[in-house]
Design a protein around this motif. Sequence first.
Motif: not given
Length: 462
Positions: A169-175, A277-285, A328-331, A416-422
């Motif tokens: 998921l760090l790789g996904l976020s970085m890309k 953006g990368c670190v927050i997205t990766a760790n939320l996912c 709600q799951v992401l919150n 949140y947007t990237v995590a929702t897509v995932l």
Amino acid sequence: MLDFAIFAVTFVIILVGAVLYLYPSSRRASGIPGLNPTDEKDGNLQDIVNRGSLHEFLVSLHQEFGSVASFWFGGRPVVSLGSVHQLRQHINPNHTTDSFETMLKSLLGYQSGMGGGANETVIRKKVYESAINSTLKNNFPLVLKLVEELVKKWKSFPETQHTPLCAHLLGLSMKTVTQLALGERFKDDTDVISFRKNHDAIWSEIGKGYLDGSLEKSSSRKGHYEKALSEMESVLLSVAKERKAQRKQTMFVDALLQSSLTERQIMEDCMVFTLAGCVITANLCIWALHFLSTSEEVQDKLYKELEEVLGSDPVTLDKIPQLRYCQQVLNETVRTAKLTPVAARLQEVEGKVDQHVIPKETLVIYALGVVLQDSDTWITPYRFDPDRFEEDSAKKSFCLLGFSGNQTCPELRFAYTVATVLLSTLVRQLKLHKLKGQVMEVRSELVSTPKDETWITVSRRS
């Protein structure tokens, strides 16, 4: 919206130092209950280090002194607020800048505004947020494509294979972040790997040696950090020049190029977005999938919503607001993981919380990690329960803490947007399973991360 040496150093502490240096004021105690300095020079610095992180220190501080407490950084007092009730009273914080952005820019030596005061700071913030929003709108199909590539890879795994969440998921976020921020140059894995090497060097070192002074004492470490920062800045400046010559208008950097920002300011904002953006997205996912793997019931409820709203179609940007349970799951992921456990604001004018006066130019820390697991606000606070966000009281508390609504940092909205897509892509095709005996330990930095790699297994949905 930030533990390093002895997994202890945090971005927030650096901001404390930066703000107190930039905004000197009289050394007067506020009268707020709290710790006396254990060292005349360092204040309670060693107490923070001994606790392992600023978050753990604040947990102990508020347990001993209540929801409004003070401590000392160097020779200066700092006030910490540790409950929703007290945060609601704190009506005088500086809302012109985002605390996450302020921390990163302070550490990197960048300016938050445009060099002309508060109004220019607000303008620059709006340009930054608008650039992120337009980038997501223009490139949503690319986000979906990158997620689908990862899910396809996971579907090929045998059910017994252990899948490393952090690495993948760090790789996904970085890309995702590099391609949306900087363009097709980062479709090449070689460029992404090179960029990630410098990214990781900056992120891991940026706070590690500042608190204890070890970076200044190690010429090799300081040289490595400065080299990585210089190389990354050069890449960002180069990309900006290339995109300007090509007159393209679809990526984050393109939106900045259409503004009145200088070349230097564009580079700085690209640096902040690619780092944060990368670190927050990766760790939320990472945390979302980890928590889902622990609850088949939550997975099934999410699957049902996804089937009802999307059917067999891919998720679209306009469908995301309809995925209420996914939200709600992401919150609940942000709350349970304490994703960003500390925030900080500068008190612009004298303020008051309960009977306590907070002097002007005091640094006020929001102990979000404490508040997010406060039993007075959250029923069974240590339990992962997305259903709690069906209640208006939970939604209002979450918004007050800056995790939803207008005060949400733009990097978290992007995540949140990237995590929702995932989630919408993954959960409709695969079931997630936790590994028996795996114990998750948290490293509470500016963004809470797993201390070690986190593993799950996956199986196809029938």
